[in-house]
Design a protein around this motif. Structure first.
Motif, PDB file in Angstrom:
ATOM      1  N   TYR A 106       0.871  -1.168   0.000  1.00 36.13           N
ATOM      2  CA  TYR A 106       0.000   0.000   0.000  1.00 36.13           C
ATOM      3  C   TYR A 106       0.908   1.219   0.000  1.00 36.13           C
ATOM      4  N   GLU A 107       0.816   2.001  -1.051  1.00 38.56           N
ATOM      5  CA  GLU A 107       1.724   3.139  -1.183  1.00 38.56           C
ATOM      6  C   GLU A 107       1.672   4.063   0.009  1.00 38.56           C
ATOM      7  N   ASP A 108       0.496   4.088   0.637  1.00 40.46           N
ATOM      8  CA  ASP A 108       0.325   5.052   1.717  1.00 40.46           C
ATOM      9  C   ASP A 108       0.896   4.577   3.043  1.00 40.46           C
ATOM     10  N   SER A 109       0.933   3.269   3.238  1.00 42.82           N
ATOM     11  CA  SER A 109       1.382   2.799   4.550  1.00 42.82           C
ATOM     12  C   SER A 109       2.878   2.593   4.546  1.00 42.82           C
ATOM     13  N   LYS A 110       3.471   2.786   5.713  1.00 44.04           N
ATOM     14  CA  LYS A 110       4.918   2.717   5.779  1.00 44.04           C
ATOM     15  C   LYS A 110       5.346   1.348   6.282  1.00 44.04           C
ATOM     16  N   GLY A 111       5.291   0.338   5.437  1.00 44.66           N
ATOM     17  CA  GLY A 111       5.803  -0.960   5.874  1.00 44.66           C
ATOM     18  C   GLY A 111       4.763  -1.780   6.593  1.00 44.66           C
ATOM     19  N   LYS A 112       4.986  -2.066   7.845  1.00 42.41           N
ATOM     20  CA  LYS A 112       4.165  -3.052   8.533  1.00 42.41           C
ATOM     21  C   LYS A 112       2.755  -2.568   8.851  1.00 42.41           C
ATOM     22  N   GLN A 113       1.832  -3.529   8.752  1.00 40.86           N
ATOM     23  CA  GLN A 113       0.479  -3.279   9.253  1.00 40.86           C
ATOM     24  C   GLN A 113       0.436  -3.783  10.692  1.00 40.86           C
ATOM     25  N   LYS A 114      -0.385  -3.154  11.506  1.00 40.95           N
ATOM     26  CA  LYS A 114      -0.561  -3.648  12.886  1.00 40.95           C
ATOM     27  C   LYS A 114      -1.841  -4.437  12.950  1.00 40.95           C
ATOM     28  N   ILE A 115      -1.724  -5.682  13.362  1.00 40.56           N
ATOM     29  CA  ILE A 115      -2.914  -6.510  13.492  1.00 40.56           C
ATOM     30  C   ILE A 115      -3.306  -6.555  14.958  1.00 40.56           C
ATOM     31  N   VAL A 116      -4.523  -6.119  15.229  1.00 36.89           N
ATOM     32  CA  VAL A 116      -5.043  -6.189  16.591  1.00 36.89           C
ATOM     33  C   VAL A 116      -5.485  -7.627  16.829  1.00 36.89           C
ATOM     34  N   GLY A 117      -5.251  -8.148  18.022  1.00 33.88           N
ATOM     35  CA  GLY A 117      -5.628  -9.532  18.317  1.00 33.88           C
ATOM     36  C   GLY A 117      -7.110  -9.770  18.039  1.00 33.88           C
ATOM     37  N   PHE A 118      -7.442 -10.962  17.554  1.00 35.42           N
ATOM     38  CA  PHE A 118      -8.840 -11.258  17.235  1.00 35.42           C
ATOM     39  C   PHE A 118      -9.045 -12.759  17.310  1.00 35.42           C
ATOM     40  N   GLU A 119     -10.267 -13.196  17.117  1.00 38.07           N
ATOM     41  CA  GLU A 119     -10.566 -14.624  17.064  1.00 38.07           C
ATOM     42  C   GLU A 119     -11.059 -14.962  15.669  1.00 38.07           C
ATOM     43  N   LEU A 120     -10.626 -16.118  15.191  1.00 33.71           N
ATOM     44  CA  LEU A 120     -11.016 -16.548  13.852  1.00 33.71           C
ATOM     45  C   LEU A 120     -11.548 -17.971  13.931  1.00 33.71           C
ATOM     46  N   MET A 121     -12.565 -18.284  13.134  1.00 37.83           N
ATOM     47  CA  MET A 121     -13.107 -19.651  13.118  1.00 37.83           C
ATOM     48  C   MET A 121     -12.020 -20.623  12.704  1.00 37.83           C
ATOM     49  N   LYS A 122     -12.005 -21.772  13.369  1.00 40.63           N
ATOM     50  CA  LYS A 122     -10.978 -22.767  13.072  1.00 40.63           C
ATOM     51  C   LYS A 122     -11.129 -23.295  11.636  1.00 40.63           C
ATOM     52  N   ASN A 123     -12.388 -23.448  11.210  1.00 38.00           N
ATOM     53  CA  ASN A 123     -12.661 -23.981   9.872  1.00 38.00           C
ATOM     54  C   ASN A 123     -13.657 -23.079   9.166  1.00 38.00           C
ATOM     55  N   PRO A 124     -13.766 -23.202   7.851  1.00 37.48           N
ATOM     56  CA  PRO A 124     -14.804 -22.437   7.169  1.00 37.48           C
ATOM     57  C   PRO A 124     -16.190 -22.959   7.561  1.00 37.48           C
ATOM     58  N   VAL A 125     -17.193 -22.135   7.322  1.00 39.92           N
ATOM     59  CA  VAL A 125     -18.567 -22.522   7.605  1.00 39.92           C
ATOM     60  C   VAL A 125     -18.977 -23.664   6.669  1.00 39.92           C
ATOM     61  N   THR A 126     -19.651 -24.680   7.230  1.00 42.94           N
ATOM     62  CA  THR A 126     -19.986 -25.862   6.433  1.00 42.94           C
ATOM     63  C   THR A 126     -21.405 -25.776   5.876  1.00 42.94           C
ATOM     64  N   ASN A 127     -21.722 -26.704   4.987  1.00 37.65           N
ATOM     65  CA  ASN A 127     -23.081 -26.802   4.442  1.00 37.65           C
ATOM     66  C   ASN A 127     -24.087 -27.022   5.566  1.00 37.65           C
ATOM     67  N   ALA A 128     -23.734 -27.890   6.496  1.00 38.11           N
ATOM     68  CA  ALA A 128     -24.665 -28.191   7.603  1.00 38.11           C
ATOM     69  C   ALA A 128     -24.942 -26.942   8.419  1.00 38.11           C
ATOM     70  N   GLN A 129     -23.924 -26.200   8.722  1.00 41.15           N
ATOM     71  CA  GLN A 129     -24.093 -24.991   9.529  1.00 41.15           C
ATOM     72  C   GLN A 129     -24.925 -23.951   8.781  1.00 41.15           C
ATOM     73  N   PHE A 130     -24.645 -23.796   7.479  1.00 44.01           N
ATOM     74  CA  PHE A 130     -25.394 -22.802   6.718  1.00 44.01           C
ATOM     75  C   PHE A 130     -26.836 -23.239   6.561  1.00 44.01           C
ATOM     76  N   LEU A 131     -27.072 -24.535   6.471  1.00 45.97           N
ATOM     77  CA  LEU A 131     -28.435 -25.042   6.380  1.00 45.97           C
ATOM     78  C   LEU A 131     -29.222 -24.685   7.645  1.00 45.97           C
ATOM     79  N   ALA A 132     -28.592 -24.867   8.791  1.00 48.04           N
ATOM     80  CA  ALA A 132     -29.243 -24.500  10.054  1.00 48.04           C
ATOM     81  C   ALA A 132     -29.562 -23.003  10.076  1.00 48.04           C
ATOM     82  N   PHE A 133     -28.656 -22.199   9.529  1.00 47.59           N
ATOM     83  CA  PHE A 133     -28.858 -20.749   9.472  1.00 47.59           C
ATOM     84  C   PHE A 133     -30.079 -20.388   8.627  1.00 47.59           C
ATOM     85  N   VAL A 134     -30.191 -20.978   7.433  1.00 50.73           N
ATOM     86  CA  VAL A 134     -31.315 -20.584   6.574  1.00 50.73           C
ATOM     87  C   VAL A 134     -32.628 -21.170   7.081  1.00 50.73           C
ATOM     88  N   ARG A 135     -32.561 -22.236   7.914  1.00 55.30           N
ATOM     89  CA  ARG A 135     -33.791 -22.732   8.544  1.00 55.30           C
ATOM     90  C   ARG A 135     -34.325 -21.684   9.489  1.00 55.30           C
TER      91      ARG A 135
END
Lengths: 507, 255, 191
Positions: free
Chosen positions: B35-64
């Motif tokens: 990114y031309e505007d940023s000077k080198g490193k980005q700072k990543i704030v700590g966060f939580e991420l799903m271990k796996n992508p969302v599955t068909n079963a999970q999305f099915l429950a959602f649309v139900r």
């Protein structure tokens, strides 16, 4: 005017005259050259807009390689609709070797597109839903940003459309330009679009579509199985395969291009790269015309022509004799070690005046050949019935040196333990009839000559006639301390009749 | 307190809770995108991420639970009808060819965002995704390793004629997160920030008027083709699009 | 409270404007709350009923955004008074942090915009992302708080469906876009 000036006047006048004359002359030459150039220039893109399209829109006929769509046959500009689909397909790159190609139209190279200069092309690019990658297209025939790439970036399962006018005639490469561009091209995303000149291409009997590309796999050349793309090899410009039309067998065997004797052929030849330049040549043929780099002018009588990466050429020739022409990239290791090989099979009647095929298969003695003069003299004398011993010996020496000395050596010593000597040979001197028989029939098995044992194979000298055998044996009997004597052609004929020829002997 | 949502069972209708979330600690990070505007490193704030992508079963429950997101009901502006969940047999039936534990694909950005929001989460940003995906089994940043790059390129080279594998089959990276490579493309919250020229060869020549003062988004590391291709993919998409290889997972702030 | 995206179009049934639901491809389905230069809250569905131009910008933009306003004015000036009456223009900020109603009002005054027809508005970050996604506008915030963004002027019909868009900006309107605008405003046209 002073005296000095008077002297100068004439030279000055002469000089001035000369200068003005030469000035006139070069002007005329310039004018002539300018006129010539003005007549044959196509005018490029500035002269390529023939106005709005006329008539109903036309759906372009696209063909898969090696076929080419028919000439447009039009004399006015039209709107041409091109529908081209991108598909990612696993196909064989070589026997038993599979590769995932990214293709325009399901083939490598992609479909051939044919339009006429001045046409308005409405281009639809579709990316099959099963594709993993987004793709776009850059047609070198397009005057516009990215050659269309900016307007055709298409996600899988979607389609893009843009329109351009083909202002320049010529044979142009098209290819995908999605990052990383080199990888998309290396996977086979290229093809050709022909923009016919307004008057069309001159008529030929056959037209074909050939496109070279270099391919990079993790495995070695012809290593079987599914081979992934190797990015490092591509960066190093070290291809595993260099191929015509995307696979090793694409133009071989049943897939060879076909011609008949007497036909004229035009090949639209492209080079998708991504890296290599091609030295395009057909073994056994000369290109009567080469439209260098796919442009508007042709060179004549060319053996090998360069096709730049991302460029093209058009070659034409007339097939005069039957046979198989071999299409190669004349950087020859690519042809024989990486697959840059194709074939053109021409069938029809032979024309020996142009190419005879093999006429003579004769023995070539090289530096072992000695003057055949004595042999000729002996032959003449024999014919005249006046052959002398001296003539026989001389002829026999010439023949001996051409045939026997290879094994028995020119001094008759033979090679110890291998070939028996003829010099001072007790075996030879003992029985000259036996000697004649050996020359005619050969000798297998153990013999003892001058006390030394030999067990070799001497082949029958089937190529010698009776006179020659007679002269050779006479020569050996009279050389190297042997006892002398004479053998006649009649003696030889008798032995030939009386003894059986071994298997494999000619006569 | 770390909130851990258990991976749901097949055909769960009770809750469409996604798979477990894994903590990704804060860190500095040099994005492969320059990114031309940023000077080198980005700072990543700590966060939580799903271990796996969302599955068909999970999305099915959602649309139900949220029928307005069912195939056939979701408005055109939020999910293109021709592609949205087109591989499912019907709105509430996966069908024989679609396996419950495969990552859900053919979902638009809007529907993916809605799923994440329904569980109090959001889509990860591109930087968060790239930061987490830079890791391999043992290293936080494996991006300079040619072998790592080749293995990722290998997935791109494979055609789509084989069915997508189930989630959770690839080894977890050093953070404990799986399937960031070799399975599917994934939506990010700011996919539209991939301001790349559609003609990717113009990268270092920003079209200032097209991108309003464009700060060229070029590659700091031109050899990281794996990332280049992800960027190309995201930049080709509109929010309403879906493809057969594009899914998502969710992120949320640290508790 | 964070608006949940999935509840987007629950509300369309509750709007005072229409009994029938908005069509599936209407941009006005977006449920986020917007605030105009006067500090008044509204939903986009309330703007249903007349064609409108919509664009995204931000007040401290130095490069193109002034041109967006010029583009809007350019279209305006090419219309008849009757046509003008039927067209409204909405500009939404992609910089909600700095573009308070006060900042929006500053621009209104500076460019002498007729607030009977021009509305400058802001929403929260989620609303900005969603609206940009619906309009096909791409943007990225830079380290210094500036933005890179694509710039387009978009024509919506009375139901909020996208009819046309132009990326040609400036006071001289894109001729093809202008044709689309006039067509939408024609009395026998869309409702």
């Amino acid at each position: 005017m002073g005296a000095i000036m008077k002297h100068l006047v004439v030279p000055i006048i002469i000089a001035a005259a000369l200068l003005s004359l030469s000035g006139c002359k070069s002007e005329k030459t310039d004018e002539a050259a300018a006129t010539t150039a003005a007549i044959t220039d196509t005018g490029g893109s500035a002269a390529g807009d023939f106005g709005p399209p006329q008539g109903e829109p036309i759906n372009a006929i696209l063909t898969s390689p090696p076929l080419v769509p028919p000439p447009t046959g039009r004399s006015t500009p039209a709107k041409v609709i091109v529908q081209l689909e991108v598909r990612e397909v696993e196909m064989e790159i070589s026997e038993g070797v599979k590769y995932t190609f990214w293709t325009f139209g399901g083939t490598v190279p992609g479909s051939f597109i044919r339009v006429r200069q001045g046409d308005t092309v409405e281009f639809h690019l579709k990316n099959h839903p099963d594709s993993k990658m987004p793709h776009n297209i850059d047609l070198h025939a397009v005057t516009g940003p990215g050659g269309g790439a900016a307007s055709s970036f298409t996600a899988p399962g979607h389609a893009s459309q843009f329109t351009f006018k083909a202002l320049n005639a010529g044979l142009y490469v098209y290819h995908c330009a999605t990052a990383p561009v080199g990888m998309h091209v290396a996977n086979g995303m290229y093809g050709l679009i022909l923009v016919e000149p307004p008057q069309g291409m001159p008529k030929v009997d056959k037209e074909y579509y050939v496109m070279q590309g270099d391919f990079y796999t993790v495995g070695k050349y012809r290593e079987k199985g599914v081979q992934p793309f190797d990015m490092q090899k591509a960066i190093d410009e070290n291809p595993t395969y260099v191929l015509f039309n995307g696979s090793e067998g694409a133009l071989l065997g049943d897939n060879a291009l076909k011609l008949n004797v007497g036909e004229t052929v035009r090949m639209y030849v492209g080079n998708g790269g991504p890296n290599l330049v091609s030295s395009f040549h057909i073994i056994g043929e000369i290109f009567d015309k080469v439209y260098t780099e796919g442009g508007s002018r042709y060179q004549e009588n060319v053996q090998t022509t360069l096709v730049p990466a991302g460029g093209s050429t058009i070659i034409e020739y007339k097939a005069e004799v039957p046979g198989t022409g071999v299409i190669v990239d004349h950087s020859i290791f690519r042809a024989f070690n990486k697959g840059a090989l194709g074939m053109v099979k021409t069938s029809g009647p032979e024309n020996k005046a142009i190419y005879s095929g093999k006429e003579v298969d004769s023995v070539y003695l090289g530096d072992k050949a000695v003057s055949a003069a004595p042999v000729a003299a002996a032959a003449t004398a024999t014919a005249g019935g006046v052959l002398t011993l001296a003539q026989q010996i001389k002829a026999g020496e010439a023949l001996y040196n051409g045939t026997c000395s290879v094994c028995h050596q020119s001094n008759g010593d033979g090679i110890p333990n291998v070939f028996p000597p003829l010099a001072k040979s007790d075996y030879l001197n003992a029985d000259k009839t036996r000697a004649i028989g050996i020359v005619l029939n050969g000798l297998n098995g153990p013999v003892t000559v001058n006390g030394a044992k030999f067990d070799s194979v001497m082949p029958p000298m089937s190529q010698l006639n009776d006179d020659e055998v007679a002269n050779i044996v006479t020569f050996t009997l009279n050389s190297w301390g042997n006892k002398g004597g004479r053998v006649t052609a009649a003696d030889v004929a008798q032995v030939r009749k009386a003894t059986p020829r071994p298997q494999g002997a000619a006569h | 307190m770390r909130s851990v949502l258990l991976a749901c069972c097949l055909f769960s209708t009770a809750s469409f809770a996604g798979s477990a979330y894994v903590r990704v600690p804060a860190g500095g990070f040099s994005s492969v995108l320059k990114y031309e505007d940023s000077k080198g490193k980005q700072k990543i704030v700590g966060f939580e991420l799903m271990k796996n992508p969302v599955t068909n079963a999970q999305f099915l429950a959602f649309v139900r639970k949220y029928p307005q997101w069912q195939k056939g009901k979701a408005p055109k502006a939020f999910a293109e009808p021709t592609h949205y969940l087109s591989h499912w047999q019907s709105a509430l039936v996966l069908g024989g060819k679609v396996k419950p534990q495969q990552p859900v694909t053919q979902v638009s950005w809007f529907s993916a965002s809605a799923y994440c929001e329904a569980q109090g989460a959001r889509l990860p940003t591109w930087n968060e995704w790239e930061y987490t995906a830079a890791a391999d089994r043992t290293r936080h940043d494996a991006r300079k390793d040619p072998a790592w790059r080749e293995s990722i390129l290998g997935w791109y080279a494979k055609p789509s004629n084989t069915p997508i594998a189930d989630v959770g089959k690839t080894p977890a990276n050093v953070y404990g997160i799986q399937d960031l490579h070799g399975l599917i493309w994934e939506w990010t919250e700011d996919y539209s920030a991939m301001l790349v020229s559609a003609d990717n060869r113009n990268q270092s020549d920003p079209d200032k008027s097209k991108f309003c003062g464009a700060s060229a988004l070029s590659m700091a590391d031109k050899e990281n083709y794996a990332v280049m291709m992800r960027v190309a993919m995201l930049s080709s998409l509109e929010a309403v699009n879906s493809t057969s290889n594009l899914g998502f997972r969710c992120a949320k702030p640290l508790p | 409270m964070k608006k949940l995206l999935f509840a987007l179009f629950f509300c369309f049934a509750l709007t005072t404007n229409a009994a029938t639901p908005l069509p599936g491809d209407s941009v006005l389905q977006i449920n986020n709350t917007f605030t105009n230069q006067d500090g008044k809250n509204f939903k986009l569905s309330e703007r249903r009923g007349k064609p409108q131009l919509i664009a995204m910008f931000y007040t401290s933009c130095r490069y193109i955004c002034p041109l967006i306003i010029d583009s809007g004015k350019g279209v305006d000036n090419s219309l008849t008074p009757a046509e003008r009456n039927n067209l409204s223009i909405l500009l939404v900020s992609i910089d909600p942090k700095r573009d308070t109603p006060k900042a929006l009002m500053y621009i209104v005054n500076k460019r002498k915009l007729d607030t009977k027809r021009w509305t400058l508005a802001r929403t929260d970050e989620k609303g900005v992302r969603t609206l940009a996604a619906l309009l096909g506008v791409r943007y990225r915030m830079l380290d210094d708080g500036e933005f890179n963004h694509t710039s387009a002027l978009i024509l919506l019909d009375a139901e909020g469906r996208i009819l046309a868009r132009t990326e040609t900006l400036g006071s001289k309107p894109d001729p093809q876009f202008l044709v689309a605008v006039k067509k939408a405003l024609a009395p026998t046209g869309k409702r």
